[in-house]
Design a protein around this motif. Structure first.
Motif, PDB file in Angstrom:
ATOM      1  N   GLY A  53       0.856  -1.175   0.000  1.00 35.14           N
ATOM      2  CA  GLY A  53       0.000   0.000   0.000  1.00 35.14           C
ATOM      3  C   GLY A  53       0.895   1.228   0.000  1.00 35.14           C
ATOM      4  O   GLY A  53       1.850   1.316   0.771  1.00 35.14           O
ATOM      5  N   CYS A 109       5.801   3.425   0.412  1.00 40.41           N
ATOM      6  CA  CYS A 109       5.021   2.189   0.403  1.00 40.41           C
ATOM      7  C   CYS A 109       5.298   1.363   1.656  1.00 40.41           C
ATOM      8  O   CYS A 109       6.390   1.414   2.217  1.00 40.41           O
ATOM      9  N   ILE A 144      -7.504  -2.966   0.230  1.00 44.55           N
ATOM     10  CA  ILE A 144      -6.501  -2.316   1.082  1.00 44.55           C
ATOM     11  C   ILE A 144      -6.725  -0.808   1.045  1.00 44.55           C
ATOM     12  O   ILE A 144      -6.905  -0.220  -0.016  1.00 44.55           O
ATOM     13  N   ILE A 152      -2.064   0.876  -4.781  1.00 48.37           N
ATOM     14  CA  ILE A 152      -1.696  -0.483  -4.407  1.00 48.37           C
ATOM     15  C   ILE A 152      -0.782  -1.028  -5.494  1.00 48.37           C
ATOM     16  O   ILE A 152      -1.052  -0.886  -6.682  1.00 48.37           O
TER      17      ILE A 152
END
Length: 80
Positions: free
Chosen positions: A12, A20, A50, A55
Motif C-alpha cells: 500500500g 510504500c 486495502i 496499491i
C-alpha cells in the motif's frame, strides 16, 4: 531444506507510489520470478480492499538458498 521460491508482497502506497508499506503477502508460492510477475494483475484485483491511495505488488525470493560448499572452503583457505 526446501527449494527457493517466490512470493508476492502487496504494497500500500501514499499518492504517487511513494512511501510504500507491505500490507500483506499472498500465500501462493511461485517457482519462478516470471510466474510471480505474471500473476500480479490478478493478485492486485483480489487485494483491492486495502485502504491506500495506490496499491502495487513486488515479487521476492523466499525459501532456502543452498550455499555452494566449495565457495565456503575457498573462503576458509584464504583466511588461513
Amino acid at each position: 531444506m526446501g527449494p527457493l521460491y517466490y512470493v508476492m508482497a502487496i504494497m500500500g502506497c501514499a499518492d504517487g507510489a511513494e512511501q510504500c508499506a507491505e500490507a500483506r503477502v499472498e500465500t501462493v508460492r511461485y517457482p519462478t520470478i516470471m510466474a510471480c510477475q505474471q500473476a500480479m494483475p490478478g493478485a492486485l484485483a483480489r487485494n483491492g480492499d486495502i485502504d491506500f491511495p495506490t496499491i502495487t505488488a513486488t515479487c521476492r525470493e523466499a525459501g532456502v538458498r543452498m550455499a555452494d560448499r566449495r565457495a565456503n572452503q575457498t573462503t576458509q583457505r584464504t583466511r588461513s
